[in-house]
Design an enzyme around this catalytic site. Structure first.
Site, mmCIF file in Angstrom:
data_model
loop_
_atom_site.group_PDB
_atom_site.id
_atom_site.type_symbol
_atom_site.label_atom_id
_atom_site.label_comp_id
_atom_site.label_asym_id
_atom_site.label_seq_id
_atom_site.Cartn_x
_atom_site.Cartn_y
_atom_site.Cartn_z
ATOM 1 N N LYS A 66 1.021 -1.141 -0.032
ATOM 2 C CA LYS A 66 -0.033 0.017 -0.015
ATOM 3 C C LYS A 66 1.023 1.177 -0.117
ATOM 4 C CE LYS A 66 -2.254 1.940 3.735
ATOM 5 N NZ LYS A 66 -3.205 2.161 4.617
ATOM 6 N N GLN A 137 -11.538 8.660 10.976
ATOM 7 C CA GLN A 137 -11.692 7.248 11.262
ATOM 8 C C GLN A 137 -12.643 6.901 12.610
ATOM 9 O OE1 GLN A 137 -9.518 4.851 8.700
ATOM 10 N NE2 GLN A 137 -10.366 4.196 10.667
HETATM 11 P P1 NAD Z 1 -8.187 13.249 11.537
HETATM 12 O O1 NAD Z 1 -7.344 13.959 10.864
HETATM 13 O O2 NAD Z 1 -9.404 13.088 10.651
HETATM 14 O O3 NAD Z 1 -8.521 13.416 13.165
HETATM 15 C C1 NAD Z 1 -7.594 13.524 13.975
HETATM 16 C C2 NAD Z 1 -8.121 13.366 15.185
HETATM 17 O O4 NAD Z 1 -7.146 13.711 16.083
HETATM 18 C C3 NAD Z 1 -9.238 14.470 15.613
HETATM 19 O O5 NAD Z 1 -10.201 13.747 16.649
HETATM 20 C C4 NAD Z 1 -8.334 15.590 16.356
HETATM 21 O O6 NAD Z 1 -9.271 16.429 17.341
HETATM 22 C C5 NAD Z 1 -7.372 14.907 17.418
HETATM 23 N N1 NAD Z 1 -6.098 15.520 17.552
HETATM 24 C C6 NAD Z 1 -5.714 16.247 16.899
HETATM 25 N N2 NAD Z 1 -4.474 16.893 17.591
HETATM 26 C C7 NAD Z 1 -4.716 16.297 18.753
HETATM 27 C C8 NAD Z 1 -4.074 16.485 19.818
HETATM 28 N N3 NAD Z 1 -2.958 17.299 20.122
HETATM 29 N N4 NAD Z 1 -4.339 15.907 21.074
HETATM 30 C C9 NAD Z 1 -5.534 15.126 20.735
HETATM 31 N N5 NAD Z 1 -5.910 14.763 19.967
HETATM 32 C C10 NAD Z 1 -5.745 15.438 18.734
HETATM 33 O O7 NAD Z 1 -7.549 11.546 11.439
HETATM 34 P P2 NAD Z 1 -8.099 10.349 11.279
HETATM 35 O O8 NAD Z 1 -8.037 9.934 9.940
HETATM 36 O O9 NAD Z 1 -9.201 10.196 12.015
HETATM 37 O O10 NAD Z 1 -6.862 9.289 11.993
HETATM 38 C C11 NAD Z 1 -6.518 9.492 13.398
HETATM 39 C C12 NAD Z 1 -5.132 8.968 13.727
HETATM 40 O O11 NAD Z 1 -5.112 7.691 13.376
HETATM 41 C C13 NAD Z 1 -4.242 9.639 12.847
HETATM 42 O O12 NAD Z 1 -3.064 9.818 13.275
HETATM 43 C C14 NAD Z 1 -3.690 8.528 11.697
HETATM 44 O O13 NAD Z 1 -2.633 8.364 11.446
HETATM 45 C C15 NAD Z 1 -4.311 7.144 12.675
HETATM 46 N N6 NAD Z 1 -4.367 6.108 11.775
HETATM 47 C C16 NAD Z 1 -4.074 5.001 12.150
HETATM 48 C C17 NAD Z 1 -4.250 3.776 11.644
HETATM 49 C C18 NAD Z 1 -3.890 2.503 11.991
HETATM 50 O O14 NAD Z 1 -3.951 1.335 11.249
HETATM 51 N N7 NAD Z 1 -3.305 2.402 13.213
HETATM 52 C C19 NAD Z 1 -5.040 3.870 10.266
HETATM 53 C C20 NAD Z 1 -5.618 5.043 9.875
HETATM 54 C C21 NAD Z 1 -5.168 6.255 10.506
#
Ligand code: NAD
Length: 320
Positions: A66, A137
């Site tokens: 990916k 997410q």
């Molecule tokens: P998004 O940008 O849509 O949302 C980000 C979220 O993080 C929001 O709720 C925001 O308010 C919060 N946030 C931002 N800064 C913050 C801080 N300083 N302290 C606490 N919360 C804070 O992102 P998303 O698509 O919802 O993804 C969320 C996270 O999940 C990302 O970091 C992404 O990299 C990660 N992710 C992980 C996987 C995995 O397989 N583990 C897969 C997809 C995404």
């Protein structure tokens, strides 16, 4: 080579499909029938990030990558900030088999991972779901969680409170009442807590978490990110998708660096699925799943999309 565009994924792959595909690949990883190749992830400047997650699943007959990244300027151009594409190759010949839109698949396979952890590790009588994070997410994670336990309430907290109505909307879609709460209140009420934020500092603290809680920590997928206080991992029984990623780019990186836990304290969830390691052992266990996101999840979900598209005559065949 088959092409399955992003626009078709919603019709081809359900949350149930993603759950089954990801569970099978986690099981194959724990049997050493499948493994992920080292992750490449580079900062491109101006907040842009790009990377490649790849692997081989012998049991699932999958080889691929990916390629994807995060482009913060995209929203202004009317396209999603996260962009990804899955390339599937024939593991016997190395020929490119399929090119699959990877954006929705990423959301589905990530939600599947936390749901698998809840299914396997949360108390059977879990009734209150806690959500930390309200970004893109979060809706996928909440919907997938609601498939594996009979929750009767969702409580939510977000660093940016103006985003909380998004959680309320998803809870309403699931027919569940929603309450915005403090983190202390979440710990007191929630039986399961899903964290899905891009935070670089812990929000959920050790003092918030009571015995019996299951945490699915899904946001930390890069060095430096952190959602929960490292001390929680010292108190919890810790599980992950892949131990190598957990200790380097996952939530466990901090507990390891502080000497609170060792790599050997972390159990691959695949071993629980295969019945070769115990999951929850008592109602008072705190269980924590460190979901770092592995390439094999993407390949497994993309494979479902390709198989369905072929069955329904929806894949375009292109000569390369
Ligand atoms: P998004 O940008 O849509 O949302 C980000 C979220 O993080 C929001 O709720 C925001 O308010 C919060 N946030 C931002 N800064 C913050 C801080 N300083 N302290 C606490 N919360 C804070 O992102 P998303 O698509 O919802 O993804 C969320 C996270 O999940 C990302 O970091 C992404 O990299 C990660 N992710 C992980 C996987 C995995 O397989 N583990 C897969 C997809 C995404």
């Amino acid at each position: 080579m088959l092409v399955v565009p992003e626009a078709l994924i919603a019709d081809l792959v359900s949350a149930e499909d993603a759950f089954a595909a990801v569970e099978a690949t986690f099981a194959a990883m724990a049997r050493e029938d499948a493994y992920n190749f080292p992750v490449v992830r580079e900062a491109l400047g101006e907040g842009r990030q790009y990377g490649f997650k790849s692997g081989l699943d012998r049991a699932g007959h999958l080889l691929g990558v990916k390629s994807g990244g995060y482009f913060p300027g995209n929203a202004d151009r009317g396209i999603p900030n996260h962009q990804s594409t899955v390339f599937l190759f024939d593991p016997d010949s190395g020929q490119l088999k399929a090119l699959v839109g990877g954006n929705l698949l990423t959301a589905l396979r990530t939600a599947a991972a936390s749901a698998i952890s809840i299914d396997r590790l949360a108390r059977a009588d879990a009734r209150v779901l806690g959500m930390v994070g309200a970004g893109h997410q979060s809706a996928f994670q909440m919907r997938a969680a609601a498939r594996v336990r009979k929750f009767d309430k969702v409580v939510g907290w977000n660093y940016h409170p103006e985003m909380l109505p998004r959680l309320a909307e998803t809870a309403a879609e699931l027919g569940l009442p929603f309450e915005a709460v403090s983190l202390e209140e979440m710990g007191a009420q929630a039986d399961v807590i899903v964290t899905i934020t891009s935070s670089n500092a812990p929000s959920v603290m050790d003092a918030h978490i009571r015995p019996g809680t299951h945490l699915a920590c899904m946001g930390t997928d890069t060095k430096g990110k952190q959602e929960v206080e490292a001390a929680i991992l010292a108190r919890a029984r810790v599980f992950t998708d892949e131990v190598a990623q957990s200790v380097s780019i996952g939530e466990a990186q901090h507990a390891i660096a502080q000497g609170l836990i060792a790599e050997g304290d972390i159990t691959p969830i695949g071993a629980v699925i295969n019945g070769t390691a115990p999951g929850r052992q008592s109602d008072d266990d705190i269980t924590l799943f460190d979901g770092t996101g592995v390439g094999l999840q993407d390949l497994a979900a993309a494979d479902v999309a390709v198989r369905r598209a072929v069955e329904r005559g929806m894949a375009s065949d292109v000569a390369l």
